[in-house]
Design a protein around this motif. Structure first.
Motif, PDB file in Angstrom:
ATOM      1  N   GLY A   4       3.668  59.083  48.967  1.00  7.06           N
ATOM      2  CA  GLY A   4       4.342  60.263  48.429  1.00  7.06           C
ATOM      3  C   GLY A   4       4.026  60.401  46.959  1.00  7.06           C
ATOM      4  O   GLY A   4       3.382  59.534  46.351  1.00  7.06           O
TER       5      GLY A   4
ATOM      6  N   VAL B 141       9.816  60.242  44.171  1.00  8.91           N
ATOM      7  CA  VAL B 141      10.426  60.926  45.316  1.00  8.91           C
ATOM      8  C   VAL B 141      11.382  60.007  46.070  1.00  8.91           C
ATOM      9  O   VAL B 141      12.024  60.444  47.026  1.00  8.91           O
TER      10      VAL B 141
ATOM     11  N   LYS C 113      10.455  56.542  47.009  1.00  8.59           N
ATOM     12  CA  LYS C 113       9.761  55.556  47.846  1.00  8.59           C
ATOM     13  C   LYS C 113      10.278  54.138  47.602  1.00  8.59           C
ATOM     14  O   LYS C 113      10.584  53.402  48.545  1.00  8.59           O
TER      15      LYS C 113
ATOM     16  N   HIS D  81       5.703  59.291  55.107  1.00 13.75           N
ATOM     17  CA  HIS D  81       5.434  60.186  53.981  1.00 13.75           C
ATOM     18  C   HIS D  81       6.767  60.658  53.403  1.00 13.75           C
ATOM     19  O   HIS D  81       7.461  61.477  53.985  1.00 13.75           O
TER      20      HIS D  81
ATOM     21  N   VAL E 196       9.196  62.643  51.112  1.00 14.66           N
ATOM     22  CA  VAL E 196       9.149  63.975  50.513  1.00 14.66           C
ATOM     23  C   VAL E 196      10.460  64.246  49.793  1.00 14.66           C
ATOM     24  O   VAL E 196      11.540  64.063  50.363  1.00 14.66           O
ATOM     25  N   ARG E 197      10.366  64.685  48.554  1.00 13.83           N
ATOM     26  CA  ARG E 197      11.582  65.004  47.803  1.00 13.83           C
ATOM     27  C   ARG E 197      12.171  66.317  48.292  1.00 13.83           C
ATOM     28  O   ARG E 197      11.526  67.368  48.247  1.00 13.83           O
TER      29      ARG E 197
ATOM     30  N   ASP F 151       4.102  69.566  47.835  1.00 19.12           N
ATOM     31  CA  ASP F 151       4.020  68.125  47.572  1.00 19.12           C
ATOM     32  C   ASP F 151       3.316  67.392  48.708  1.00 19.12           C
ATOM     33  O   ASP F 151       2.483  66.508  48.479  1.00 19.12           O
ATOM     34  N   ILE F 152       3.670  67.752  49.945  1.00 19.46           N
ATOM     35  CA  ILE F 152       3.011  67.144  51.109  1.00 19.46           C
ATOM     36  C   ILE F 152       1.511  67.411  51.059  1.00 19.46           C
ATOM     37  O   ILE F 152       0.689  66.507  51.261  1.00 19.46           O
TER      38      ILE F 152
ATOM     39  N   VAL G  72      -0.456  65.312  48.427  1.00 13.67           N
ATOM     40  CA  VAL G  72      -0.687  63.927  48.855  1.00 13.67           C
ATOM     41  C   VAL G  72      -1.700  63.873  49.987  1.00 13.67           C
ATOM     42  O   VAL G  72      -2.632  63.048  49.969  1.00 13.67           O
TER      43      VAL G  72
ATOM     44  N   TYR H  92       7.417  62.140  58.533  1.00 15.73           N
ATOM     45  CA  TYR H  92       7.863  62.736  57.277  1.00 15.73           C
ATOM     46  C   TYR H  92       9.327  62.349  57.041  1.00 15.73           C
ATOM     47  O   TYR H  92      10.188  62.609  57.884  1.00 15.73           O
TER      48      TYR H  92
END
Length: 363
Positions: free
Chosen positions: A9, A13, A15, A103, A105-106, A125-126, A129, A202
């Motif tokens: 990510g 966010v 992680k 993955h 995601v914020r 954002d996705i 990355v 996700y």
């Protein structure tokens, strides 16, 4: 071992916060600036499975050993990572060895936590990355292509055709796990450890207020994932970090209920990973230990035996099998056996999820 996954990510966010919660440690720094993860953090966490503890209680097992997942926390990837921007590029290799990608995601607002792009847009954002992951795969494919230029054979011709097909697909902006491949092409792909071949879950990181029902951002991610037949899990990494610190089971359940949740987000992540990889759990139960094991769905008995030890697979004779429901309803092995609920299964038997198994072997 159950399965291993890499958390990817953008920076900041959540992680490392999720990693800390998963492993119930503070091994990964969770600080409010990009690239605080300076080397991949690797942790293992036992998979919570109520069935295992029920079986251990019935058998009065001295030890309870859950199956495990291994989690690799990767530094935040930024645009240009595949070309050496930020710190993400040097860690892409660590993702190649994983079974699946989480993955992160914020999906929460606010300005307290810095966003590298200045505003919240989960789809952008996705795509940032995933573009870096695609570019990394293209580089791997082109390197392999260059090594085959002066070589010629029927097998290499098939591989060259695959390389061209895969490169064209990636350059059109698609992940390789969305590309239809033959069995032979899958062999070529897996030999190169291509990142975008890996199934992706996700993980939408939301605030405490949105953890029960999600928000507009998570709806965007869900629609995006639906178009790819991908899985989505909504969690609050901050809440999961708090839950991980609560040792008392009753207190933990009460805390979850106060948030309108029946289970933790981490349990949903693990279940999502199992669904993603099409895995099952079987058990070996006895007075010394109750042990959970992970196998691919559809595994025949000898292959499942090999999960425990290669000797079990090599010298496989048969498997004594009791279904989970029969074991519980009979309050253990002795009554299940007396009532004819224990079955002797051979090499072609497909292990079922929840099976209690004793393998007979000879080497």
């Amino acid at each position: 071992m159950g399965f291993n996954c890499g958390i990817v990510g953008l920076p900041n966010v959540g992680k490392s916060t999720l990693f800390n919660a998963l492993t119930q440690t503070s091994a990964a720094q969770a600080m409010n600036y990009p690239f605080c993860t300076l080397e991949p953090n690797i942790g293992r966490v036992g998979v919570a499975d109520p069935r295992l503890y029920k079986l251990a209680e019935i058998a009065a097992s001295a030890k309870t050993i859950p199956t495990q997942i291994e989690v690799v926390d990767i530094a935040g990837l930024v645009k240009g990572a595949s070309k050496g921007e930020g710190l993400g590029n040097q860690f892409l290799g660590h993702v190649r060895g994983t079974n699946a990608i989480l993955h992160m995601v914020r999906c929460f607002g606010g300005t307290k936590i810095t966003h590298v792009h200045g505003n919240i847009d989960p789809i952008r954002d996705i795509e940032v990355v995933e573009m870096e992951l695609m570019l990394a795969d293209i580089e791997s494919l082109r390197r392999r292509e260059a090594s085959l230029v002066k070589k010629s054979s029927l097998e290499l011709h098939a591989e060259k055709a695959f390389l061209t097909k895969a490169i064209n697909w990636l350059e059109s902006g698609n992940l390789l796990n969305q590309l239809s491949l033959t069995d032979d092409e899958r062999v070529f792909a897996h030999a190169l450890h291509l990142i975008t071949m890996k199934p992706t879950l996700y993980v939408c990181n939301v605030s405490e207020n949105d953890v029960a029902v999600g928000n507009n951002f998570t709806e965007m991610v869900q629609k995006f994932a639906d178009n790819r037949n991908a899985f989505v899990v909504v969690v609050s990494a901050a809440i999961e970090a708090e839950i991980a610190l609560i040792q008392n089971k009753i207190e933990r359940e009460e805390y979850l209920k106060s948030l309108g949740l029946d289970e933790s987000g981490l349990d949903r992540v693990v279940r999502g990973g199992y669904n993603l990889l099409n895995l099952i759990t079987f058990f070996t139960i006895g007075p010394q230990e109750a042990h959970a094991w992970t196998a691919d769905n559809g595994s025949k008995a000898p292959v499942a035996a090999g999960v425990i030890h290669s000797d079990f697979e090599r010298g496989f004779i048969c498997a004594e099998v009791i279904s989970y429901d029969d074991y519980v309803n009979c309050c253990g092995e002795a009554k299940a056996k007396a009532l004819g609920k224990m079955r002797l299964e051979g090499r072609e038997y497909v292990i079922g999820d929840g099976d209690i198994v004793h393998f007979r072997f000879n080497v």
